[in-house]
Enzyme design. Structure first.
Site, PDB file in Angstrom:
ATOM      1  CG  HIS A  80      -0.307   0.081   2.529  1.00 42.06           C
ATOM      2  ND1 HIS A  80       0.234  -1.022   3.165  1.00 42.06           N
ATOM      3  CD2 HIS A  80      -0.083   1.126   3.371  1.00 42.06           C
ATOM      4  CE1 HIS A  80       0.746  -0.661   4.318  1.00 42.06           C
ATOM      5  NE2 HIS A  80       0.574   0.638   4.473  1.00 42.06           N
ATOM      6  NE  ARG A  99       4.152   4.652  15.425  1.00 38.69           N
ATOM      7  CZ  ARG A  99       3.322   4.709  14.389  1.00 38.69           C
ATOM      8  NH1 ARG A  99       3.439   5.690  13.489  1.00 38.69           N
ATOM      9  NH2 ARG A  99       2.375   3.797  14.224  1.00 38.69           N
ATOM     10  CE  LYS A 103      -0.043   5.656  15.449  1.00 33.27           C
ATOM     11  NZ  LYS A 103      -1.011   6.254  14.475  1.00 33.27           N
ATOM     12  CB  CYS A 115       4.638   8.215   9.602  1.00 35.66           C
ATOM     13  SG  CYS A 115       6.059   8.752  10.572  1.00 35.66           S
ATOM     14  CB  SER A 116      -0.542   9.046   8.058  1.00 37.52           C
ATOM     15  OG  SER A 116      -1.825   8.462   8.195  1.00 37.52           O
ATOM     16  CD  GLU A 179       3.717   0.008   8.628  1.00 38.15           C
ATOM     17  OE1 GLU A 179       3.165   0.002   7.504  1.00 38.15           O
ATOM     18  OE2 GLU A 179       3.364   0.745   9.556  1.00 38.15           O
ATOM     19  CD  GLU A 181       3.851   2.063   5.257  1.00 38.33           C
ATOM     20  OE1 GLU A 181       2.843   2.248   5.941  1.00 38.33           O
ATOM     21  OE2 GLU A 181       4.908   2.729   5.395  1.00 38.33           O
TER      22      GLU A 181
END
Length: 262
Positions: A80, A99, A103, A115-116, A179, A181
């Site tokens: 993604h 963070r 989270k 970050c997103s 993750e 990405e």
């Protein structure tokens, strides 16, 4: 890239005494009688729909944030789109944030300014005008996470630098989340006001280049309590300090074509 090991096939709801879901537990958690409860706000955000892409960053579909981060889907190739904002003040100091403990992935970790993910909406899927969709998403999250004033900056103040592709397991390791990405790196420079959202952010701090290098060395100490997100560490190791020295010439470090794969 190596697959991330996976022992968990899914998540199950935890019900309170009234039968209302109050979190998610992995099959492993349930098997061993341990129920991990997630923050409800963060749990709700797992329903946001992210943009699925192929390894050339071509949009191929949409999926929930939760499903994008499940290891079983990552190991089946689900990839993604994401972004990482590096905000520098007029003294060329980098804003970092820690963070929140709320989270679901990488709680308590220090990382770059914001970050997103861009969402699967017409506005944020728009790849025209120097990746304006990702920039719109970045502005949305800077306002949401750091409480920045919408009137103080625009999408066009964000500078696209490059893209990286990386894969990582969640920390603390839970064999559930990870993750995978293609991460858009964006730079923003200026002096801004902040009113951080404590559900997202535990702390913020500006670092000079020297201070960040010292912070990275501290993280390497076996007894250190400092934790850094994998994407931030990767960007530091490969690019950041070279880029940092050219903040007054952003165009010279912009790399439109390359997706750096790690």
């Amino acid at each position: 890239m190596n697959k991330i090991s996976s022992k968990i096939n899914g998540m199950k709801p935890i019900l309170n005494q009234n039968g209302i879901a109050r979190g998610l537990a992995s099959e492993k958690d349930i098997l061993f009688g341990f129920e991990k409860v997630y923050d409800q706000t963060q749990l709700n955000l797992m329903n946001e729909r992210c943009i699925l892409v192929d390894e050339n960053d071509k949009q191929i579909g949409t999926e929930t944030k939760k499903n994008c981060h499940l290891i079983k889907n990552i190991n089946n190739g689900m990839l993604h789109r994401a972004f990482s904002v590096f905000l520098f003040d007029t003294n060329n100091r980098l804003l970092m944030h820690q963070r929140s403990l709320h989270k679901i992935t990488y709680p308590n970790h220090w990382t770059n300014s914001c970050c997103s993910h861009p969402l699967s909406t017409t506005e944020e899927m728009d790849t025209s005008n120097d990746h304006i969709g990702v920039k719109r998403a970045a502005k949305r999250r800077l306002i949401y996470e750091l409480g920045m004033n919408e009137s103080q900056f625009s999408e066009n103040d964000l500078n696209f630098i490059t893209r990286i592709q990386y894969k990582a397991e969640n920390v603390p390791r839970d064999d559930v989340f990870g993750e995978n990405e293609i991460d858009y790196v964006l730079f923003l420079k200026g002096d801004y006001d902040f009113n951080m959202n404590t559900n997202e952010v535990k702390a913020i701090k500006f670092f000079s280049m020297y201070e960040l290098k010292e912070f990275l060395r501290e993280e390497q100490n076996q007894n250190s309590s400092v934790q850094l997100t994998p994407w931030f560490k990767l960007i530091c190791e490969k690019f950041l300090f070279k880029w940092w020295s050219k903040l007054d010439d952003i165009s010279s470090i912009k790399d439109e074509k390359t997706i750096h794969k790690f």
